[in-house]
Design a protein around this motif. Structure first.
Motif, PDB file in Angstrom:
ATOM      1  N   ASN A 121       0.813  -1.229   0.000  1.00 43.64           N
ATOM      2  CA  ASN A 121       0.000   0.000   0.000  1.00 43.64           C
ATOM      3  C   ASN A 121       0.838   1.267   0.000  1.00 43.64           C
ATOM      4  OD1 ASN A 121      -2.440  -1.357  -0.057  1.00 43.64           O
ATOM      5  ND2 ASN A 121      -2.571  -1.505   2.173  1.00 43.64           N
ATOM      6  N   LYS A 122       1.937   1.263   0.726  1.00 42.14           N
ATOM      7  CA  LYS A 122       2.794   2.449   0.809  1.00 42.14           C
ATOM      8  C   LYS A 122       3.361   2.809  -0.557  1.00 42.14           C
ATOM      9  CE  LYS A 122       6.844   4.339   3.184  1.00 42.14           C
ATOM     10  NZ  LYS A 122       7.939   4.055   4.156  1.00 42.14           N
ATOM     11  N   ASP A 123       3.837   1.798  -1.296  1.00 42.30           N
ATOM     12  CA  ASP A 123       4.403   2.053  -2.623  1.00 42.30           C
ATOM     13  C   ASP A 123       3.324   2.396  -3.638  1.00 42.30           C
ATOM     14  OD1 ASP A 123       6.992   1.670  -1.763  1.00 42.30           O
ATOM     15  OD2 ASP A 123       7.016  -0.470  -2.252  1.00 42.30           O
ATOM     16  N   LEU A 124       2.108   1.860  -3.452  1.00 40.81           N
ATOM     17  CA  LEU A 124       1.014   2.161  -4.377  1.00 40.81           C
ATOM     18  C   LEU A 124       0.725   3.654  -4.427  1.00 40.81           C
ATOM     19  CD1 LEU A 124      -1.754  -0.565  -3.888  1.00 40.81           C
ATOM     20  CD2 LEU A 124      -0.516  -0.026  -5.975  1.00 40.81           C
ATOM     21  N   GLU A 125       0.810   4.310  -3.282  1.00 41.36           N
ATOM     22  CA  GLU A 125       0.493   5.735  -3.205  1.00 41.36           C
ATOM     23  C   GLU A 125       1.494   6.593  -3.973  1.00 41.36           C
ATOM     24  OE1 GLU A 125       0.399   6.631   0.903  1.00 41.36           O
ATOM     25  OE2 GLU A 125      -1.341   5.370   1.351  1.00 41.36           O
ATOM     26  N   ASN A 126       2.697   6.077  -4.203  1.00 42.63           N
ATOM     27  CA  ASN A 126       3.772   6.883  -4.778  1.00 42.63           C
ATOM     28  C   ASN A 126       4.177   6.478  -6.187  1.00 42.63           C
ATOM     29  OD1 ASN A 126       4.044   8.290  -2.288  1.00 42.63           O
ATOM     30  ND2 ASN A 126       5.244   6.594  -1.468  1.00 42.63           N
ATOM     31  N   LEU A 127       3.429   5.559  -6.795  1.00 39.71           N
ATOM     32  CA  LEU A 127       3.855   5.009  -8.087  1.00 39.71           C
ATOM     33  C   LEU A 127       4.001   6.056  -9.181  1.00 39.71           C
ATOM     34  CD1 LEU A 127       1.978   1.628  -8.586  1.00 39.71           C
ATOM     35  CD2 LEU A 127       4.403   1.985  -8.165  1.00 39.71           C
ATOM     36  N   PHE A 128       3.094   7.023  -9.219  1.00 42.31           N
ATOM     37  CA  PHE A 128       3.060   7.962 -10.332  1.00 42.31           C
ATOM     38  C   PHE A 128       3.595   9.342  -9.957  1.00 42.31           C
ATOM     39  CE2 PHE A 128      -0.630   5.057 -11.129  1.00 42.31           C
ATOM     40  CZ  PHE A 128      -0.063   4.382 -12.202  1.00 42.31           C
ATOM     41  N   HIS A 129       4.424   9.418  -8.904  1.00 40.22           N
ATOM     42  CA  HIS A 129       4.966  10.696  -8.463  1.00 40.22           C
ATOM     43  C   HIS A 129       6.470  10.736  -8.693  1.00 40.22           C
ATOM     44  CE1 HIS A 129       1.156  11.842  -6.688  1.00 40.22           C
ATOM     45  NE2 HIS A 129       1.111  10.674  -6.076  1.00 40.22           N
TER      46      HIS A 129
END
Length: 364
Positions: free
Chosen positions: A301-309
């Motif tokens: 979940n933590k990495d999901l939030e930052n995938l497109f940044h």
């Protein structure tokens, strides 16, 4: 249009300021006292604050101080509205973090001039920060993601050149295979870098047309089939015939290539990567949904939030230590957005991922 918060406790002054700003088309939010402003501003994230100094209970200086102490609001420019133009008050306001002040009674032209100036400065500063982040990431990719495979290619070439006769057939094949894999990685990374660089500079050609999604997906899977076969990963297309979208073909190819390649990279041997599609819409079919699904290792979940940044983009190795920069997903996000679409991802660690993007439907 920029959003401006007006903090003023005297209704007639509030009406005058808002009237001036409305004529310019600004979006407005209003607070009648300091406490209301403190509670409201962090939730709406305005572009600029016009803040009255003389207010009961909590004056403008205290409001400014608290906003500047809050990380979520500290960078919002504040212009004081004041009838007190004494030097000591002006200096106090600027020391607390305000960018300017406008004296009462208001002159419309002066107020608008200062508002426009500080909005332009804010947007210029944000653009500069974004450009710096882009530059830093670009150099980081060059320094790390390009350096390692290049170094290996040089060492491999040197080893093969100087020790070819002493190497047995197994060693030769191993070096050649690793040489091939690193060359393939470099080629993909360079292609993404060039496209991303062109996109950031506004140099990328954008020519939308009617695309046959089934044909495009088949071409993509054919291109990546060898990679999948080396890991015994099954590639399949479940895109119905006569599925058409209106978008730039080269950009959609890049998106599909990156998403399918990622699926292969993060799926264990024996798994699958498939592409699915269907039409969706409110009253009629307006969009085409295209999904790239795998049963790989998934994403937490933590990495999901930052995938497109950009600022949190990072390199992650695949199930067989395949290398990557994270740049491909950033390209996917930008290209889909440029084609009037959206992209999202659902994933569960240990079960796989589903990247889904939506594009405008076209009729053949």
């Amino acid at each position: 249009k920029p959003l401006i918060v007006v903090v003023e406790d005297i209704p007639i002054n509030m009406e005058i300021v808002c009237s001036i700003l409305k004529k310019e088309g600004f979006r407005l939010a209003m607070a009648g006292d300091g406490h209301q402003a403190i509670n409201m501003i962090p939730n709406i994230e305005p572009d600029l604050i016009l803040l009255d100094v003389m207010m009961p209970e909590m004056d403008g200086f205290e409001v400014c101080k608290r906003l500047k102490q809050n990380p979520s609001t500290c960078n919002i420019p504040i212009i004081f509205l004041t009838a007190k133009a004494e030097t000591i008050d002006v200096v106090k306001g600027l020391e607390l973090g305000a960018v300017d002040y406008v004296t009462k009674p208001f002159q419309g032209a002066e107020l608008l001039s200062r508002v426009h100036t500080h909005l332009e400065l804010k947007f210029a500063r944000e653009e500069l920060q974004e450009l710096n982040a882009t530059k830093d990431k670009f150099f980081s990719i060059i320094a790390h993601d390009l350096k390692d495979p290049l170094q290996f290619l040089l060492l491999s070439a040197d080893m093969m050149h100087n020790n070819y006769d002493s190497l047995d057939e197994t060693k030769r094949r191993d070096y050649i295979y690793r040489f091939y894999k690193n060359s393939q990685h470099l080629s993909s990374l360079l292609e993404n870098l060039l496209q991303w660089s062109q996109s950031q500079r506004g140099k990328l050609t954008f020519i939308p047309s009617i695309i046959d999604v089934e044909v495009l997906v088949s071409e993509c899977l054919m291109l990546l089939r060898e990679n999948a076969q080396k890991k015994s990963i099954a590639l399949s297309s479940m895109v119905p015939p006569e599925t058409y979208v209106f978008a730039d073909p080269d950009m959609v190819k890049t998106v599909l290539r990156n998403l399918v390649a990622n699926g292969i990279k993060f799926t264990n041997p024996g798994g699958y990567v498939k592409v699915e599609s269907n039409s969706i819409g409110k009253t009629k079919d307006e969009l085409v949904q295209i999904s790239v699904v795998d049963n790989g290792i998934g994403i937490n979940n933590k990495d999901l939030e930052n995938l497109f940044h950009l600022e949190t983009m990072r390199s992650t190795k695949g199930t067989e230590s395949e290398k990557g920069s994270g740049l491909g997903l950033l390209l996917c996000y930008e290209f889909i957005r440029q084609n009037n679409g959206t992209i999202d991802v659902h994933s569960e660690p240990g079960k796989g991922s589903c990247f889904t993007f939506y594009l405008p439907k076209a009729k053949k």
